[in-house]
Motif scaffolding. Structure first.
Motif, mmCIF file in Angstrom:
data_model
loop_
_atom_site.group_PDB
_atom_site.id
_atom_site.type_symbol
_atom_site.label_atom_id
_atom_site.label_comp_id
_atom_site.label_asym_id
_atom_site.label_seq_id
_atom_site.Cartn_x
_atom_site.Cartn_y
_atom_site.Cartn_z
ATOM 1 N N GLY A 65 0.800 -1.211 0.000
ATOM 2 C CA GLY A 65 0.000 0.000 0.000
ATOM 3 C C GLY A 65 0.832 1.260 0.000
ATOM 4 N N LEU A 66 1.904 1.277 0.792
ATOM 5 C CA LEU A 66 2.734 2.476 0.869
ATOM 6 C C LEU A 66 3.549 2.682 -0.407
ATOM 7 N N MET A 67 4.016 1.584 -1.020
ATOM 8 C CA MET A 67 4.761 1.733 -2.270
ATOM 9 C C MET A 67 3.853 2.248 -3.374
ATOM 10 N N LEU A 68 2.618 1.765 -3.417
ATOM 11 C CA LEU A 68 1.676 2.279 -4.406
ATOM 12 C C LEU A 68 1.442 3.774 -4.199
ATOM 13 N N ALA A 69 1.204 4.175 -2.952
ATOM 14 C CA ALA A 69 0.986 5.591 -2.663
ATOM 15 C C ALA A 69 2.210 6.421 -3.039
ATOM 16 N N HIS A 70 3.394 5.877 -2.801
ATOM 17 C CA HIS A 70 4.627 6.583 -3.152
ATOM 18 C C HIS A 70 4.746 6.767 -4.661
ATOM 19 N N LEU A 71 4.511 5.698 -5.413
ATOM 20 C CA LEU A 71 4.643 5.780 -6.870
ATOM 21 C C LEU A 71 3.615 6.736 -7.467
ATOM 22 N N LEU A 72 2.379 6.681 -6.975
ATOM 23 C CA LEU A 72 1.364 7.605 -7.461
ATOM 24 C C LEU A 72 1.691 9.039 -7.057
ATOM 25 N N GLY A 73 2.185 9.209 -5.832
ATOM 26 C CA GLY A 73 2.544 10.541 -5.369
ATOM 27 C C GLY A 73 3.630 11.181 -6.208
ATOM 28 N N ARG A 74 4.594 10.387 -6.658
ATOM 29 C CA ARG A 74 5.655 10.917 -7.525
ATOM 30 C C ARG A 74 5.090 11.457 -8.837
ATOM 31 N N ALA A 75 3.946 10.914 -9.246
ATOM 32 C CA ALA A 75 3.318 11.364 -10.489
ATOM 33 C C ALA A 75 2.263 12.437 -10.243
ATOM 34 N N GLY A 76 2.167 12.904 -8.999
ATOM 35 C CA GLY A 76 1.239 13.979 -8.692
ATOM 36 C C GLY A 76 -0.172 13.534 -8.359
ATOM 37 N N VAL A 77 -0.365 12.232 -8.109
ATOM 38 C CA VAL A 77 -1.692 11.715 -7.774
ATOM 39 C C VAL A 77 -1.795 11.545 -6.266
ATOM 40 N N GLU A 78 -2.747 12.222 -5.667
ATOM 41 C CA GLU A 78 -2.904 12.186 -4.213
ATOM 42 C C GLU A 78 -3.613 10.903 -3.777
ATOM 43 N N THR A 79 -3.202 10.374 -2.634
ATOM 44 C CA THR A 79 -3.827 9.190 -2.060
ATOM 45 C C THR A 79 -4.054 9.404 -0.570
ATOM 46 N N ILE A 80 -4.948 8.607 -0.012
ATOM 47 C CA ILE A 80 -5.067 8.460 1.436
ATOM 48 C C ILE A 80 -4.976 6.973 1.725
ATOM 49 N N VAL A 81 -4.100 6.609 2.651
ATOM 50 C CA VAL A 81 -3.889 5.216 3.020
ATOM 51 C C VAL A 81 -4.381 5.026 4.449
ATOM 52 N N ASP A 140 8.533 6.410 6.257
ATOM 53 C CA ASP A 140 9.300 7.657 6.383
ATOM 54 C C ASP A 140 9.194 8.493 5.112
ATOM 55 N N ALA A 141 9.233 7.822 3.949
ATOM 56 C CA ALA A 141 9.140 8.544 2.679
ATOM 57 C C ALA A 141 7.773 9.204 2.516
ATOM 58 N N ARG A 142 6.714 8.516 2.921
ATOM 59 C CA ARG A 142 5.385 9.110 2.842
ATOM 60 C C ARG A 142 5.284 10.335 3.748
ATOM 61 N N GLU A 143 5.859 10.222 4.944
ATOM 62 C CA GLU A 143 5.849 11.371 5.867
ATOM 63 C C GLU A 143 6.689 12.516 5.310
ATOM 64 N N ARG A 144 7.854 12.188 4.785
ATOM 65 C CA ARG A 144 8.745 13.199 4.184
ATOM 66 C C ARG A 144 8.062 13.937 3.035
ATOM 67 N N ASP A 145 7.305 13.197 2.218
ATOM 68 C CA ASP A 145 6.703 13.776 1.019
ATOM 69 C C ASP A 145 5.314 14.350 1.262
ATOM 70 N N GLY A 146 4.871 14.336 2.516
ATOM 71 C CA GLY A 146 3.565 14.915 2.824
ATOM 72 C C GLY A 146 2.386 14.029 2.485
ATOM 73 N N GLY A 147 2.618 12.728 2.323
ATOM 74 C CA GLY A 147 1.525 11.812 2.037
ATOM 75 C C GLY A 147 0.658 11.575 3.257
ATOM 76 N N THR A 148 -0.588 11.217 3.029
ATOM 77 C CA THR A 148 -1.539 10.995 4.119
ATOM 78 C C THR A 148 -1.678 9.506 4.398
ATOM 79 N N VAL A 149 -1.278 9.105 5.601
ATOM 80 C CA VAL A 149 -1.397 7.717 6.037
ATOM 81 C C VAL A 149 -2.044 7.731 7.413
ATOM 82 N N ARG A 150 -3.135 6.999 7.571
ATOM 83 C CA ARG A 150 -3.850 6.939 8.837
ATOM 84 C C ARG A 150 -3.664 5.546 9.448
ATOM 85 N N PHE A 151 -2.866 5.460 10.485
ATOM 86 C CA PHE A 151 -2.649 4.195 11.188
ATOM 87 C C PHE A 151 -3.641 4.068 12.347
ATOM 88 N N GLY A 152 -3.893 2.826 12.759
ATOM 89 C CA GLY A 152 -4.694 2.576 13.951
ATOM 90 C C GLY A 152 -6.158 2.917 13.828
#
Length: 403
Positions: free
Chosen positions: A23-39, A119-131
């Motif tokens: 899930g995080l790798m998918l969000a990372h790859l999409l984020g690099r292309a400018g596509v926003e995700t929420i995990v 860490d990369a998702r946090e660094r790049d401002g990606g949205t990940v909701r744990f717990g």
């Protein structure tokens, strides 16, 4: 929970269920292309970080972590393995992957892959909701699916997306959204398991050792210079409480013993687990606006070290077709995902099954069965075709080094 009050509504092109490596790798790859995700994930980050899992990465997967900008730590802290050792008949046999197929694999635990991606998702401002809890995926057969969940603070949230990806592991709730009469599930339960330990000890060997003996199978792996991961074949209902440390070491030593005098370096055991074996594939991997990736769609026995690598390959393919679909190619682009992913999945299922039956002692096995296995192992290590087959399968059919 569908009628509960919604505190916030967010809209993104892709919502991802599951914050493991897939899930995080998918969000990372999409984020690099400018596509926003929420995990979102029901587990906390600490729970995922402290769950010990696979430790072998294909060379292509290791390069992807670096070249897509996740992190280069795999090259700094990981260990490149240019081969493996098969021990049988009391003798060692090394297979040189570099010489056979021009590639290697990397010893790099899945927990570290997860840490790098989180860490990369946090660094790049990606949205990940744990717990989170009470996760629901709604309207997947429409072009406006929704995800609802409860945050740790009790607030209720909704994600409106164009596509939802189920990367929620081997106990996936997303795969159950495919109607029973529209899905096919292929599977096999195995009559044995692995008893796994983490030991505070020096490395016993520089590369993985797969040991076949009349006493059963053992795998000697590594984690760091001072912490090792080892497994031995056991019954699927074995209890860790029945295995004091001295009995574990006696069992492992007996299974790797040989005429070369090889012995494991022992130390305190810090963790004991029993890992059941299962092969599983669900088809289809897409239902409406929902797509499945990683363990949510397929699992393999760990013998061939394919599980994590398959998950990363899934999302590599999936990110490409999602970008095409979102970029104007539409639904037709998604038709490419399942056949491309399943080609590798079924290859990996075959290899994992083959490695498992090659090395393990089946309950009720006869002396004929044992001698036949030794003949097959001799064919593998004694012919270049056999060595090359195992090397290419184990390294994941590397492609980039060959253009």
């Amino acid at each position: 929970m569908a009628d509960a009050i919604i505190d916030t509504v967010a809209s993104v092109p892709v919502a991802v269920i599951g914050a493991g490596p897939a899930g995080l790798m998918l969000a990372h790859l999409l984020g690099r292309a400018g596509v926003e995700t929420i995990v979102v994930d029901t587990r906390t980050r600490q729970e995922i970080e402290t769950t010990q899992r696979a430790g072998i990465l294909e060379a292509d997967a290791a390069r992807d972590l670096v070249e897509t900008g996740v992190c280069d730590r795999v090259m700094r802290d990981g260990h490149e393995h240019e081969g493996v050792e098969l021990r049988f008949g009391g003798r060692p046999h090394r297979l040189d992957f570099k010489e056979l197929v021009g590639e290697s694999v990397w010893l790099y635990p899945q927990t570290d892959v997860f840490i790098d991606l989180a860490d990369a998702r946090e660094r790049d401002g990606g949205t990940v909701r744990f717990g989170v809890r009470d996760t629901e995926v709604l309207d997947v057969t429409t072009d406006a699916p929704r995800v609802r969940y409860t945050a740790p603070d009790g607030s209720r949230h909704e994600i409106r997306a164009r596509y939802v990806v189920g990367a929620d592991g081997s106990r996936s709730m997303c795969r159950d959204l495919v109607p029973e009469d529209q899905r096919v599930r292929y599977g096999r339960e195995y009559p044995f398991a692995w008893f796994g330990i983490m030991a505070e000890a020096p490395m016993s060997a520089p590369e993985l050792v797969y040991a076949h003996s009349e006493h059963g199978f053992a795998l000697i792996s590594q984690r760091t210079e001072s912490v090792q991961r080892m497994y031995f074949q056991c019954g699927p209902d074995e209890s860790v409480d029945a295995w004091p440390d001295h009995r574990i070491w006696e069992t492992l030593q007996a299974r790797v013993a040989g005429e070369d005098g090889f012995r494991l370096k022992e130390g305190p055991i810090s963790e004991k687990t029993v890992l059941r074996f299962r092969s599983f594939v669900q088809e289809p991997m897409r239902w409406g606006s929902m797509l499945l990736a990683g363990d949510a769609a397929h699992t393999v026995p760990p013998t061939g070290a394919r599980g994590l690598n398959l998950a990363l390959h899934d999302v590599k393919v999936l990110s490409g077709v999602l970008l095409q679909a979102l970029g104007g190619a539409g639904e037709a682009a998604l038709d490419e995902y399942q056949p491309r992913a399943l080609q590798r999945v079924w290859r990996a299922q075959n290899f994992s099954y083959w490695m498992t039956q090659l090395l393990h002692t089946a309950p009720g096995g006869t002396p004929f069965d044992l001698r036949r296995q030794l003949g097959e192992l001799d064919n593998v290590v004694g012919t270049r075709a056999g060595r090359s087959y195992l090397a290419e399968q184990y390294t994941g059919w590397p492609v980039r080094s060959r253009g």
